[in-house]
Design a protein around this motif. Sequence first.
Motif, PDB file in Angstrom:
ATOM      1  N   UNK A  31       1.384  -1.157  -0.063  1.00  0.00           N
ATOM      2  CA  UNK A  31      -0.029  -0.164  -0.273  1.00  0.00           C
ATOM      3  C   UNK A  31       0.471   1.315   0.071  1.00  0.00           C
ATOM      4  N   UNK A  32       0.615   1.959  -1.060  1.00  0.00           N
ATOM      5  CA  UNK A  32       1.414   3.873  -0.726  1.00  0.00           C
ATOM      6  C   UNK A  32      -0.148   4.629  -1.271  1.00  0.00           C
ATOM      7  N   UNK A  33       0.255   6.000   0.279  1.00  0.00           N
ATOM      8  CA  UNK A  33      -0.675   6.279   0.063  1.00  0.00           C
ATOM      9  C   UNK A  33      -0.690   7.660  -1.153  1.00  0.00           C
ATOM     10  N   UNK A  34      -1.901   7.567  -1.613  1.00  0.00           N
ATOM     11  CA  UNK A  34      -2.198   8.540  -2.536  1.00  0.00           C
ATOM     12  C   UNK A  34      -2.130   9.646  -3.069  1.00  0.00           C
ATOM     13  N   UNK A  35      -2.195  10.650  -0.928  1.00  0.00           N
ATOM     14  CA  UNK A  35      -2.181  11.336  -1.446  1.00  0.00           C
ATOM     15  C   UNK A  35      -0.610  12.095  -1.798  1.00  0.00           C
ATOM     16  N   UNK A  36      -0.159  13.441  -2.331  1.00  0.00           N
ATOM     17  CA  UNK A  36       1.147  14.303  -2.168  1.00  0.00           C
ATOM     18  C   UNK A  36       1.634  14.746  -1.686  1.00  0.00           C
ATOM     19  N   UNK A  37       2.762  14.354  -0.670  1.00  0.00           N
ATOM     20  CA  UNK A  37       3.008  15.208   0.433  1.00  0.00           C
ATOM     21  C   UNK A  37       4.001  16.101  -0.091  1.00  0.00           C
ATOM     22  N   UNK A  38       3.641  16.813  -0.807  1.00  0.00           N
ATOM     23  CA  UNK A  38       4.201  17.748  -1.188  1.00  0.00           C
ATOM     24  C   UNK A  38       3.664  19.029  -0.879  1.00  0.00           C
ATOM     25  N   UNK A  39       4.597  20.278   0.507  1.00  0.00           N
ATOM     26  CA  UNK A  39       3.168  20.991   1.116  1.00  0.00           C
ATOM     27  C   UNK A  39       3.006  22.482  -0.254  1.00  0.00           C
ATOM     28  N   UNK A  40       3.963  22.241  -1.555  1.00  0.00           N
ATOM     29  CA  UNK A  40       3.834  23.430  -2.252  1.00  0.00           C
ATOM     30  C   UNK A  40       2.687  23.385  -3.637  1.00  0.00           C
ATOM     31  N   UNK A  41       1.722  21.986  -3.384  1.00  0.00           N
ATOM     32  CA  UNK A  41       0.943  22.031  -3.802  1.00  0.00           C
ATOM     33  C   UNK A  41      -0.678  21.922  -3.218  1.00  0.00           C
ATOM     34  N   UNK A  42      -1.090  22.432  -3.612  1.00  0.00           N
ATOM     35  CA  UNK A  42      -2.947  22.835  -3.106  1.00  0.00           C
ATOM     36  C   UNK A  42      -4.077  22.529  -4.227  1.00  0.00           C
ATOM     37  N   UNK A  43      -5.260  22.800  -3.915  1.00  0.00           N
ATOM     38  CA  UNK A  43      -6.364  23.374  -5.174  1.00  0.00           C
ATOM     39  C   UNK A  43      -5.893  24.421  -5.696  1.00  0.00           C
ATOM     40  N   UNK A  44      -5.083  25.878  -5.495  1.00  0.00           N
ATOM     41  CA  UNK A  44      -4.881  26.801  -5.917  1.00  0.00           C
ATOM     42  C   UNK A  44      -4.163  26.542  -7.088  1.00  0.00           C
ATOM     43  N   UNK A  45      -3.326  25.398  -7.277  1.00  0.00           N
ATOM     44  CA  UNK A  45      -2.152  25.693  -8.467  1.00  0.00           C
ATOM     45  C   UNK A  45      -2.072  24.196  -8.922  1.00  0.00           C
ATOM     46  N   UNK A  46      -2.808  22.763  -8.579  1.00  0.00           N
ATOM     47  CA  UNK A  46      -3.149  22.047  -8.969  1.00  0.00           C
ATOM     48  C   UNK A  46      -4.769  21.558  -9.044  1.00  0.00           C
ATOM     49  N   UNK A  47      -5.763  22.435  -9.606  1.00  0.00           N
ATOM     50  CA  UNK A  47      -7.153  22.198  -9.273  1.00  0.00           C
ATOM     51  C   UNK A  47      -7.842  20.272  -9.509  1.00  0.00           C
ATOM     52  N   UNK A  48      -6.954  20.438 -10.859  1.00  0.00           N
ATOM     53  CA  UNK A  48      -7.806  18.847 -11.352  1.00  0.00           C
ATOM     54  C   UNK A  48      -7.023  17.825 -10.615  1.00  0.00           C
ATOM     55  N   UNK A  49      -6.774  17.674  -8.951  1.00  0.00           N
ATOM     56  CA  UNK A  49      -6.130  17.112  -8.184  1.00  0.00           C
ATOM     57  C   UNK A  49      -6.210  16.970  -7.319  1.00  0.00           C
ATOM     58  N   UNK A  50      -6.970  17.807  -6.893  1.00  0.00           N
ATOM     59  CA  UNK A  50      -7.983  17.753  -5.942  1.00  0.00           C
ATOM     60  C   UNK A  50      -9.209  17.655  -5.963  1.00  0.00           C
ATOM     61  N   UNK A  51      -9.871  16.626  -5.274  1.00  0.00           N
ATOM     62  CA  UNK A  51     -11.203  15.868  -5.271  1.00  0.00           C
ATOM     63  C   UNK A  51     -11.484  15.362  -4.626  1.00  0.00           C
ATOM     64  N   UNK A  52     -13.310  14.551  -4.437  1.00  0.00           N
ATOM     65  CA  UNK A  52     -13.119  13.820  -2.821  1.00  0.00           C
ATOM     66  C   UNK A  52     -13.127  11.715  -3.415  1.00  0.00           C
ATOM     67  N   UNK A  53     -12.984  11.405  -1.965  1.00  0.00           N
ATOM     68  CA  UNK A  53     -13.215   9.923  -3.088  1.00  0.00           C
ATOM     69  C   UNK A  53     -14.394   9.572  -1.822  1.00  0.00           C
ATOM     70  N   UNK A  54     -14.664   8.194  -2.516  1.00  0.00           N
ATOM     71  CA  UNK A  54     -16.444   7.893  -1.392  1.00  0.00           C
ATOM     72  C   UNK A  54     -16.150   6.868  -0.982  1.00  0.00           C
ATOM     73  N   UNK A  55     -16.313   6.185   0.169  1.00  0.00           N
ATOM     74  CA  UNK A  55     -15.828   5.019   0.913  1.00  0.00           C
ATOM     75  C   UNK A  55     -16.780   3.791   1.024  1.00  0.00           C
TER      76      UNK A  55
END
Length: 493
Positions: free
Chosen positions: A200-224
């Motif tokens: 298992x490898x966590x899918x969240x990107x741990x780079x603090x430079x990236x957020x919804x403002x500069x990577x909007x296509x990578x910010x969305x919700x998962x439903x469990x």
Amino acid sequence: SLGTLRPCKDESKDWDTTENLYIEGDNLEVLKLLQKSYYGKVKMIYIDPPYNTGKDFVYKDDFHDSLENYKRITGQVDEEGNRISTNPETSGRYHTDWLNMMYPRLRLARNLLADDGVIFISIDDNEIDNLKKVCNEIFGEDNFIAQIMSVSNPGGRDYKQIAVMHEYILIYAKSGFAELNEIQKDIEFSMFDDNGGYELRELRNRNPKFHRGNRPNLFYAFYINAQVQDEYGCCAVSVTKEQGYDIEVCPYNSIGIESVWRWGKPKSTQNIDLLNIRNSNIVARQKNDGGWNIYEKNRKSTTKAKSIWDETNMRTEDGTRLVRLLFGKTLFDHPKSLALLERCCQLATEEDSIILDFFSGSATTAHAVMQLNAEDGGNRKFIMVQLPELTEEKSEAYKAGFMNICEIGKERIRRAGEKIKEEKGLEAKNLDIGFKVLKLDTSNIRKWQPDYDNLEQSILDYVDNYMEGRTELDVVYEIMLKYGLDLTYPVDE
């Protein structure tokens, strides 16, 4: 070059079938001679040149008459040896002499590299900065790949104020087409599904430079869906709010700061199987604090090589131990470890690549090529080039009957190849453990020296005879070099 390479069947192994070469001679002259036959064909070059310690400095080039200079260096002309010159630090040309030796060799070596070829150069602190500048000029700064730090002696060499544990390996590409392979990870998967093992490898990107403002296509919700679980406690996920998928997870870190996922929604959608969790490559797992993490099933058994190589089997002592194991005594000072050369080959070659080492030394590179071929079924070919530098009379090598370094290298290849075949058995049935020996010499074709009083006879002598002591095979190989034919090309007599 006015020289040639003369075939030596007696010292070769499997002459008629092998695709490997062992060339004795000054590597500057040899590299010139290989330009036509191997231009753009070599996938990887590894060299361990003499480090500029100011002591033994064998390669003192004389560009006025380089072949005669080569014969003097190797004791073929001057019985007094004239073998080694010194390059003291007090000399105003301390770095210059060493760089003048390296520069033309690297220029010629670059020509031989394929467009996707890579060169590895071992070096220490004395010339690392200068060598990097030279390589930036020859290969281009953009083609610098890495400066590896290799831990060669964990105890440290304590002849300076700091005990030095390491050496460097500079890696440069011929062009932007080069791409290094990954190396095998030391991993045993503990989780399995219908598609095989994974971690298992966590899918969240741990780079603090990236957020919804500069990577909007990578910010969305998962439903469990916590009700659909596999045997490892992993739960089914979706990128849309389906029935039963009622736990929403967005990419926030542990203190609630917004980040992003590593994959966009289209890729995540392709990797989710809502009908069968065992086929899904994205799952969720509950944390101890009640929160949830989203994971990718990582199936890769390879990883990128790191910039520090500190494995035990890559130390110089391991190279010394292996030579001692093959010969029963220490015949060579500070040979590189087999594992280090194997890693270089793993990173830069394919199964049918040509590998060149023009400071061959104890022929560790040839050993590594045969070993790697035995392990993965490859058909890599090696070209070893070594100056037949005379061994010291007081050395273990001389006492064992090895008059020069080339004799050690050739015998190592013979012994290592047989040992690999013995250990691998049927797996190595078709393994090429042979090599053709070729030796640098003056041209087989007579220099034009006309007798003007008897010009007709001069022409007849020139046409009808080649140099005394030369054979038809010598002439054939000289013509092969001039035509640019591969030197392992079969020759029918």
